[in-house]
Design a protein around this motif. Structure first.
Motif, PDB file in Angstrom:
ATOM      1  N   THR A 282       0.827  -1.210   0.000  1.00 58.01           N
ATOM      2  CA  THR A 282       0.000   0.000   0.000  1.00 58.01           C
ATOM      3  C   THR A 282       0.860   1.259   0.000  1.00 58.01           C
ATOM      4  OG1 THR A 282      -1.732  -1.195   1.173  1.00 58.01           O
ATOM      5  CG2 THR A 282      -1.883   1.198   1.195  1.00 58.01           C
ATOM      6  N   TYR A 283       2.077   1.153   0.502  1.00 61.57           N
ATOM      7  CA  TYR A 283       2.977   2.304   0.550  1.00 61.57           C
ATOM      8  C   TYR A 283       3.838   2.438  -0.698  1.00 61.57           C
ATOM      9  CZ  TYR A 283       1.776   2.255   5.504  1.00 61.57           C
ATOM     10  OH  TYR A 283       1.097   2.268   6.706  1.00 61.57           O
ATOM     11  N   SER A 284       3.657   1.515  -1.644  1.00 60.95           N
ATOM     12  CA  SER A 284       4.489   1.587  -2.848  1.00 60.95           C
ATOM     13  C   SER A 284       3.637   1.466  -4.101  1.00 60.95           C
ATOM     14  CB  SER A 284       5.581   0.499  -2.802  1.00 60.95           C
ATOM     15  OG  SER A 284       5.021  -0.791  -2.633  1.00 60.95           O
ATOM     16  N   TRP A 285       3.534   0.266  -4.662  1.00 60.49           N
ATOM     17  CA  TRP A 285       2.942   0.146  -5.991  1.00 60.49           C
ATOM     18  C   TRP A 285       1.428   0.004  -5.988  1.00 60.49           C
ATOM     19  CZ3 TRP A 285       0.235  -4.207  -7.515  1.00 60.49           C
ATOM     20  CH2 TRP A 285       0.343  -5.330  -6.693  1.00 60.49           C
ATOM     21  N   SER A 286       0.797  -0.258  -4.824  1.00 59.65           N
ATOM     22  CA  SER A 286      -0.666  -0.423  -4.798  1.00 59.65           C
ATOM     23  C   SER A 286      -1.289   0.463  -3.715  1.00 59.65           C
ATOM     24  CB  SER A 286      -1.025  -1.889  -4.556  1.00 59.65           C
ATOM     25  OG  SER A 286      -0.438  -2.360  -3.343  1.00 59.65           O
ATOM     26  N   PRO A 287      -1.243   1.769  -3.879  1.00 60.10           N
ATOM     27  CA  PRO A 287      -1.699   2.687  -2.825  1.00 60.10           C
ATOM     28  C   PRO A 287      -3.186   2.593  -2.501  1.00 60.10           C
ATOM     29  CG  PRO A 287      -1.274   3.882  -4.874  1.00 60.10           C
ATOM     30  CD  PRO A 287      -0.720   2.502  -5.063  1.00 60.10           C
ATOM     31  N   LYS A 288      -3.992   2.029  -3.400  1.00 56.98           N
ATOM     32  CA  LYS A 288      -5.434   1.940  -3.150  1.00 56.98           C
ATOM     33  C   LYS A 288      -5.836   0.629  -2.482  1.00 56.98           C
ATOM     34  CE  LYS A 288      -6.730   4.958  -7.021  1.00 56.98           C
ATOM     35  NZ  LYS A 288      -7.520   5.051  -8.283  1.00 56.98           N
ATOM     36  N   ALA A 289      -4.896  -0.278  -2.304  1.00 50.78           N
ATOM     37  CA  ALA A 289      -5.208  -1.566  -1.696  1.00 50.78           C
ATOM     38  C   ALA A 289      -5.593  -1.393  -0.233  1.00 50.78           C
ATOM     39  CB  ALA A 289      -4.008  -2.501  -1.810  1.00 50.78           C
TER      40      ALA A 289
END
Length: 303
Positions: A169-176
């Motif tokens: 969530t803090y890198s490539w998938s912020p909406k997860a």
């Protein structure tokens, strides 16, 4: 003497199983191009094992695992270019074409393009679909045009359930968000498309394995794979062991399928197979069904 006889019996028993387990279907393989290789995965796994050095090495190592373990079919998802690259080099016709999508507009996709790819057999399984990473669920309206097409053409759907990589969530998938991985969130899809062939990936993950079982109890068309739970770390192995014990007791083991979800670590295929084989509460027939028979039925494979 008696001890030697027992040892001989055990060895013969193991040898028989090794010979009888002639085929495996892996329902969860990932492919990459150089442009996206290593974008989502860390440089090493939980055990400190580094992945393949690049996309082509990864493909070669994965194909070698297919050969070694007699994996006769593999559902491969990635960007369309990577999947077609694998198909072009697949002399044994093992690859089942999937497509990895976190959002409905990935790969410049829309329903028109998607339907044409289905007609052209460029998409044989709609998945891995992973709305979790894009901040949505498969029940959201934005995914419905694709699901209608899948039901129309009898295209199976593979949907990510459970959480994702810690810190993603803090890198490539912020909406997860973890709550988006709950299998119950696909129930509206099961109700709306009763003829849709659909399987959960990861069996609900560490957080909702019981939700996965309850959902399978209510919806007999629903299957699941085991995937990353088989190998990625001891905690996931603990959960998947409990899941398999519980779903066997519940009576739905015949809808559980093998998947490795090796990502950039092809060695995880062997690790997954070995872990599943180590579970002594599963009979030889149980293992045969998980490794091959259940997936063959789900995919409607013809011998």
């Amino acid at each position: 003497m008696k001890k030697n006889i027992i040892i001989l019996f055990v060895l013969l028993h193991q040898s028989f199983f090794a010979q009888s387990q002639t085929k495996i279907i892996d329902m969860h393989i990932h492919s990459y191009t150089d442009s996206d290789f290593g974008d989502r995965e860390p440089s090493q796994d939980y055990y400190g094992k580094k992945g393949s050095k690049d996309a082509e090495s990864h493909r070669i190592e994965t194909f070698a695992a297919f050969e070694k373990f007699n994996i006769v079919k593999a559902m491969v998802s990635g960007n369309p270019e990577s999947v077609e690259n694998w198909v072009a080099k697949d002399d044994d016709h093992r690859i089942i074409r999937g497509i990895l999508m976190f959002s409905p507009n990935d790969h410049e996709m829309d329903s028109v393009k998607f339907e044409q790819m289905v007609k052209d057999k460029k998409i044989e399984v709609f998945g891995e679909t992973a709305p979790y990473y894009g901040g949505t669920t498969l029940s959201d309206s934005i995914w419905q045009p694709y699901l209608r097409i899948c039901e129309k053409y009898d295209i199976p759907v593979a949907v990510h359930t459970g959480g994702g990589d810690p810190g993603g969530t803090y890198s490539w998938s912020p909406k997860a968000r973890l709550k988006l991985g709950d299998p119950y969130l696909i129930e509206d899809v099961l109700v709306k498309y009763p003829k849709l062939r659909i399987y959960m990936m990861h069996a609900g993950g560490e957080d909702w394995p019981e939700h996965a079982i309850r959902l399978m109890a209510y919806y007999p068309q629903l299957y699941t794979d085991l995937a990353v739970m088989l190998w990625v770390e001891p905690n996931t192995q603990r959960y998947v062991k409990e899941f398999l014990q519980n779903i066997k007791e519940a009576g739905y083991l015949n809808r559980v399928m093998f998947g490795s979800d090796q990502m950039t670590w092809p060695y995880a295929i062997e690790k997954s197979i070995n872990f599943l084989n180590s579970l002594d509460f599963l009979t030889e027939q149980d293992k045969e069904d998980i490794f091959y028979n259940n997936a063959a039925r789900f995919l409607k494979l013809k011998e």
